[in-house]
Design an enzyme around this catalytic site. Structure first.
Site, PDB file in Angstrom:
ATOM      1  N   ARG A  37       0.656  -1.254  -0.076  1.00  0.00           N
ATOM      2  CA  ARG A  37      -0.058  -0.003   0.036  1.00  0.00           C
ATOM      3  C   ARG A  37       0.786   1.334  -0.016  1.00  0.00           C
ATOM      4  NH1 ARG A  37      -2.936  -3.398   3.369  1.00  0.00           N
ATOM      5  NH2 ARG A  37      -4.740  -4.385   2.474  1.00  0.00           N
ATOM      6  N   HIS A  69       3.718 -10.974  -5.860  1.00  0.00           N
ATOM      7  CA  HIS A  69       2.622 -10.033  -6.522  1.00  0.00           C
ATOM      8  C   HIS A  69       2.989  -8.607  -6.044  1.00  0.00           C
ATOM      9  CE1 HIS A  69      -0.956  -8.074  -7.627  1.00  0.00           C
ATOM     10  NE2 HIS A  69      -1.630  -9.288  -7.544  1.00  0.00           N
ATOM     11  N   TYR A  72      -0.607  -2.725  -5.612  1.00  0.00           N
ATOM     12  CA  TYR A  72      -1.766  -2.419  -6.442  1.00  0.00           C
ATOM     13  C   TYR A  72      -1.645  -0.993  -6.865  1.00  0.00           C
ATOM     14  CZ  TYR A  72      -3.590  -6.963  -4.711  1.00  0.00           C
ATOM     15  OH  TYR A  72      -3.725  -8.070  -4.604  1.00  0.00           O
ATOM     16  N   HIS A 109      -1.083  -6.588 -12.271  1.00  0.00           N
ATOM     17  CA  HIS A 109      -2.089  -6.290 -13.203  1.00  0.00           C
ATOM     18  C   HIS A 109      -1.773  -5.091 -14.295  1.00  0.00           C
ATOM     19  CE1 HIS A 109      -5.081  -7.068  -9.522  1.00  0.00           C
ATOM     20  NE2 HIS A 109      -4.081  -8.234  -9.792  1.00  0.00           N
ATOM     21  N   GLU A 145      -1.383 -10.473 -15.020  1.00  0.00           N
ATOM     22  CA  GLU A 145      -2.532 -11.317 -14.756  1.00  0.00           C
ATOM     23  C   GLU A 145      -3.601 -10.680 -15.435  1.00  0.00           C
ATOM     24  OE1 GLU A 145      -2.823 -11.000 -10.358  1.00  0.00           O
ATOM     25  OE2 GLU A 145      -5.048 -11.903 -10.444  1.00  0.00           O
ATOM     26  N   ASP A 179      -6.193 -15.708 -13.413  1.00  0.00           N
ATOM     27  CA  ASP A 179      -6.814 -15.526 -11.977  1.00  0.00           C
ATOM     28  C   ASP A 179      -8.350 -16.233 -12.471  1.00  0.00           C
ATOM     29  OD1 ASP A 179      -8.895 -14.632 -10.090  1.00  0.00           O
ATOM     30  OD2 ASP A 179      -7.214 -13.744  -8.950  1.00  0.00           O
ATOM     31  N   HIS A 182     -11.176 -13.637 -12.012  1.00  0.00           N
ATOM     32  CA  HIS A 182     -11.184 -12.445 -12.900  1.00  0.00           C
ATOM     33  C   HIS A 182     -11.543 -13.004 -14.414  1.00  0.00           C
ATOM     34  CE1 HIS A 182      -7.742 -10.436 -10.293  1.00  0.00           C
ATOM     35  NE2 HIS A 182      -8.676 -10.722  -9.765  1.00  0.00           N
ATOM     36  N   HIS A 215      -4.136 -18.031 -10.212  1.00  0.00           N
ATOM     37  CA  HIS A 215      -4.590 -17.711  -8.963  1.00  0.00           C
ATOM     38  C   HIS A 215      -5.746 -18.249  -8.841  1.00  0.00           C
ATOM     39  CE1 HIS A 215      -2.565 -13.509  -8.415  1.00  0.00           C
ATOM     40  NE2 HIS A 215      -1.663 -14.408  -8.284  1.00  0.00           N
ATOM     41  N   ASP A 228     -14.754  -7.940  -9.179  1.00  0.00           N
ATOM     42  CA  ASP A 228     -13.525  -8.839  -8.420  1.00  0.00           C
ATOM     43  C   ASP A 228     -13.750  -9.019  -7.068  1.00  0.00           C
ATOM     44  OD1 ASP A 228     -11.157  -9.715  -7.930  1.00  0.00           O
ATOM     45  OD2 ASP A 228     -10.210  -7.853  -8.296  1.00  0.00           O
ATOM     46  N   HIS A 230     -13.375 -12.157  -4.559  1.00  0.00           N
ATOM     47  CA  HIS A 230     -13.271 -13.580  -4.307  1.00  0.00           C
ATOM     48  C   HIS A 230     -14.037 -14.550  -3.436  1.00  0.00           C
ATOM     49  CE1 HIS A 230      -8.847 -12.220  -5.665  1.00  0.00           C
ATOM     50  NE2 HIS A 230      -9.676 -11.984  -6.508  1.00  0.00           N
ATOM     51  N   GLU A 260      -6.085 -16.990  -3.331  1.00  0.00           N
ATOM     52  CA  GLU A 260      -6.256 -15.588  -2.724  1.00  0.00           C
ATOM     53  C   GLU A 260      -7.898 -15.676  -2.258  1.00  0.00           C
ATOM     54  OE1 GLU A 260      -3.785 -12.827  -5.836  1.00  0.00           O
ATOM     55  OE2 GLU A 260      -5.773 -13.424  -6.456  1.00  0.00           O
TER      56      GLU A 260
END
Ligand SMILES: [Zn+2]
Ligand SMILES: [Zn+2]
Length: 277
Positions: A37, A69, A72, A109, A145, A179, A182, A215, A228, A230, A260
């Site tokens: 983050r 990964h 974001y 991404h 991804e 994923d 996704h 994923h 999105d 999960h 995930e």
């Protein structure tokens, strides 16, 4: 061999991740290499690097079993030049960390056009950024991804992923990660083994030899909604049969498959089910 396990926490120390994964019974795992983050993080010390490498060895993992990964915050397709540069430098920093840790892949991404540029132009910007990253850190393999296609996110079709790779001169280091949530949200119905098989055949047709990771997530929403969200395996709209099929197919051997899923308490069970232990 199947490399299956969750995306584990690195809180406390990077070198705790491998032990956390082993305790869950995982034969592979996903992780961030820093606080995802924040834009900037402290460089890795040589002690951290040594400890991390030792922790992998002690817990029986090799670099091929892990799928790191990126943050974001990074948008390699940002039409704003300043912002894209900031993203690119952060991405290159992450690649350097991956390299220092002795790892192989960096899952990310692709990027977003943030409604400021046409989607095709955004694909070109992503390719341009990636090419520079490939030049600057030659020993890390970036993994694109597939996205759910929420908002202005690019990379929700196999064609878009293929276009980015083509515009990078088909560099052999580029791979893709499917994923399952996704892909399903992007409109690829994989809610039965038969449908999943047809989809993964299509992946191989459009992006031959590029699959570097999966994923494994069930999806809360029905197919094609671009949501999105999960869900734990077997509790969503994709269903358990598809995941059991995936974990029985030799084509998915030797690539990291990362859960995930939202309920951490189910991870040992989910992993055991897929590894048929
Ligand atoms: Zn994912
Ligand atoms: Zn997601």
């Amino acid at each position: 061999m199947f490399y299956i396990g969750p995306h584990v926490s690195i809180s406390g120390s990077l070198s705790l991740a491998a032990e956390r994964a082993r305790k869950i019974g995982a034969s592979g795992f996903g992780l961030f290499t820093r606080n995802q983050r924040q834009w900037v993080s402290k460089p890795l010390s040589s002690e951290e690097i040594v400890l991390f490498r030792r922790s992998l060895e002690d817990n029986g993992y090799t670099r091929d079993m892990l799928l790191p990964h990126d943050s974001y915050l990074i948008n390699l397709g940002n039409p704003d030049d300043e912002k894209r540069k900031k993203s690119l430098y952060a991405f290159i920093e992450e690649e350097r960390r991956v390299s220092q840790l002795g790892l192989r892949y960096l899952n990310f991404h692709p990027g977003s056009h943030v409604n400021q540029i046409d989607p095709d132009g955004c694909l070109s910007l992503i390719a341009e950024s990636l090419q520079e990253a490939l030049e600057r850190v030659p020993d890390v393999e970036p993994v694109l991804e597939i996205t759910a296609g929420m908002g202005s996110n690019m990379g929700s079709s196999l064609e878009e992923l293929a276009t980015i790779i083509e515009r990078c001169g088909n560099d052999s280091r580029l791979g893709i990660c499917i994923d399952t949530c996704h892909a399903f949200q992007a409109g690829y119905d994989i809610s039965s083994p038969r449908k999943a098989e047809a989809f993964f055949d299509l992946v191989e047709e459009k992006l031959p030899g590029r699959l570097r990771g999966l994923h494994l997530n069930d999806a809360k929403a029905p197919c094609g909604r671009h949501l999105d969200r999960h869900e734990s395996l077997g509790k969503g709209q994709i269903g358990l049969d598809t995941f059991l099929w995936i974990s029985s197919q030799t084509r998915f051997e030797n690539i990291p498959m990362v859960l995930e899923t939202p309920d951490e308490t189910l991870w040992p069970e989910e992993v055991a089910l897929l590894l048929q232990r």
